[in-house]
Design an enzyme around this catalytic site. Structure first.
Site, short mmCIF file in Angstrom:
data_model
loop_
_atom_site.label_atom_id
_atom_site.label_comp_id
_atom_site.label_asym_id
_atom_site.label_seq_id
_atom_site.Cartn_x
_atom_site.Cartn_y
_atom_site.Cartn_z
CE LYS A 188 -3.32 -2.81 -0.08
NZ LYS A 188 -4.64 -3.19 0.29
C1 LIG Z 1 -5.55 -4.43 0.68
C2 LIG Z 1 -7.00 -4.23 0.69
C3 LIG Z 1 -7.79 -4.53 1.82
C4 LIG Z 1 -7.24 -5.25 3.00
O1 LIG Z 1 -6.21 -4.59 3.65
P1 LIG Z 1 -5.41 -5.39 4.76
O2 LIG Z 1 -4.72 -4.30 5.53
O3 LIG Z 1 -4.46 -6.30 4.05
O4 LIG Z 1 -6.40 -6.12 5.59
C5 LIG Z 1 -9.12 -4.20 1.80
N1 LIG Z 1 -9.69 -3.63 0.72
C6 LIG Z 1 -8.99 -3.37 -0.39
C7 LIG Z 1 -9.68 -2.70 -1.53
C8 LIG Z 1 -7.63 -3.67 -0.44
O5 LIG Z 1 -6.94 -3.41 -1.56
#
Ligand SMILES: *Cc1c(COP(=O)(O)O)cnc(C)c1O
Length: 387
Positions: A188
């Site tokens: 991210k």
């Molecule tokens: C990565 C992601 C999540 C989950 O995030 P985590 O921190 O890994 O639980 C949820 N929604 C979307 C759209 C994502 O890309």
């Protein structure tokens, strides 16, 4: 032209990790306080100020933030929650874990975001909430969505996993809905390894999220072993284990101040890709309108498979052979076995999301990429698609 061939694999979504966070993690390890502690609270305060909101609760993932959000807004068995089909599984799974039913909705073919008109078609007497996902970093049409939600008294939860820094008409994502949920997963825009954050202006939601995130123990139970002396706690809900650790926050407190630097680099790479692929049999990401700030989380190239001699999966294979990591965001949820078998979805239900599912490829878009890395990606894409 010689075959561009890297000798080192370019990992998709590999984060930028700098000396400050390495030292901070080591400091946590040496201090012995590695669980939830002062650094988590510093990170929460920094994030709260960054967003300009009343409460920010650090958690161990965005999935946890989504699950707790649905819990605290009071989703009950049988309640329906609108979720885009073009998203990651966590957006819908959180609804199921809270006892609700995810009702999938198609996206707009250009923006890839949930289509507000199609939300209205799916609202029933059982609908309680809408989860929006600002896809790839592009804010959803929040004016229309908030109007639809307002008319029907539906609660909006924002899945901001792709957008810490995006803005819609001057207002940051995560500030529109009742609760905004963020991810600091390794791929991210800023990272803590695993990690997430829930933000809200609602005092009740904030209090309950804090308690539910740590076994349902009464407030500030994380301090029970601190130098203030042992504190008794009371269990007031059957809670979860969703707290962030200081080791994770140690990264976050140094990543957050770099968010704009990283954003500028990703924007630069994004524009370089757009220029380089203009003449190829592909569809570039939709242009960014003037009244939004895109967070450039995913560069999603859509292969024009009718004009190409190679399939999408063939393309992925060719990129990997050239030592370039690629991703697919996403195969729409309704095409996955669980949602088909449980809710009866079929191919054909959501044509726009399917059209994207069959063509989309995500290229590396990390601030860590060197100009040479970017050029290697471009050379590989051109060679494979022109071939
Ligand atoms: C990565 C992601 C999540 C989950 O995030 P985590 O921190 O890994 O639980 C949820 N929604 C979307 C759209 C994502 O890309």
């Amino acid at each position: 032209m010689t075959k561009p061939k890297r000798d080192r694999f370019l990992v998709f979504g590999s984060p930028s990790i700098e000396e400050d966070e390495i030292n901070e993690v080591v400091h946590s390890l040496k201090s012995g306080w590695i669980g939830t502690g002062p650094k988590v609270h510093r990170f929460e305060e920094m994030f709260r100020q960054y967003k300009g909101i009343k409460h920010a609760m650090a958690l161990n993932s965005c999935t946890a933030a989504l699950h707790l959000s649905l819990n605290v807004i009071g989703i009950r068995p049988g309640d329906e929650v609108i979720v885009p089909t073009m998203t990651f599984a966590a957006s819908a799974n959180a609804v199921i874990h809270a006892g609700g039913i995810p009702v999938l909705v198609d996206c707009n073919k250009d923006t890839m975001n949930i289509d507000p008109v199609k939300i209205e078609e799916k609202i029933t007497a059982k609908t309680r909430a809408i989860i929006v996902v600002h896809f790839a970093g592009r804010p959803c049409d929040m004016d229309e969505i908030m109007e639809i939600a307002g008319k029907r008294s539906l609660i909006v939860i924002e899945d901001c996993a792709h957008t810490i820094e995006a803005e819609y008409k001057g207002k940051q994502t995560g500030l529109f809905g009742a609760i905004g949920c963020f991810s600091f997963y390794v791929t991210k825009n800023i990272i803590t390894g695993e990690g997430g954050m829930a933000i809200t202006d609602n005092d009740q939601y904030a209090d309950k999220i804090k308690v539910l995130a740590l076994h349902g123990m009464s407030k500030d139970a994380w301090k029970r072993f601190s130098d203030e002396g042992y504190k008794h706690y009371q269990v007031v809900y059957p809670g979860f284990k969703y707290n962030m650790m200081d080791i994770q926050a140690a990264m976050g407190i140094h990543q957050l101040p770099r968010i704009d630097t990283y954003w500028k680099r990703r924007q630069e790479i994004w524009n370089t890709y757009n220029m380089a692929f203009q003449d190829l049999p592909v569809f570039l990401p939709a242009p960014v309108p003037g009244d939004v700030k895109h967070s450039y989380h995913l560069y999603t190239l859509l292969l024009d498979i009718d004009r190409l001699s190679i399939s999408r999966d063939g393309f992925l294979e060719e990129m990997t052979k050239r030592n370039i990591g690629v991703g697919v965001h996403y195969i729409a949820l309704h095409l996955h076995p669980y949602y088909r078998e449980t809710y009866g979805y079929r191919e054909g239900d959501f044509p726009n999301a399917e059209w994207i599912s069959h063509r989309t490829v995500s290229l590396p878009l990390s601030p860590k990429l060197t100009d040479q890395d970017v050029q290697d990606v471009i050379d590989a894409v051109r060679l494979i698609t022109i071939h």
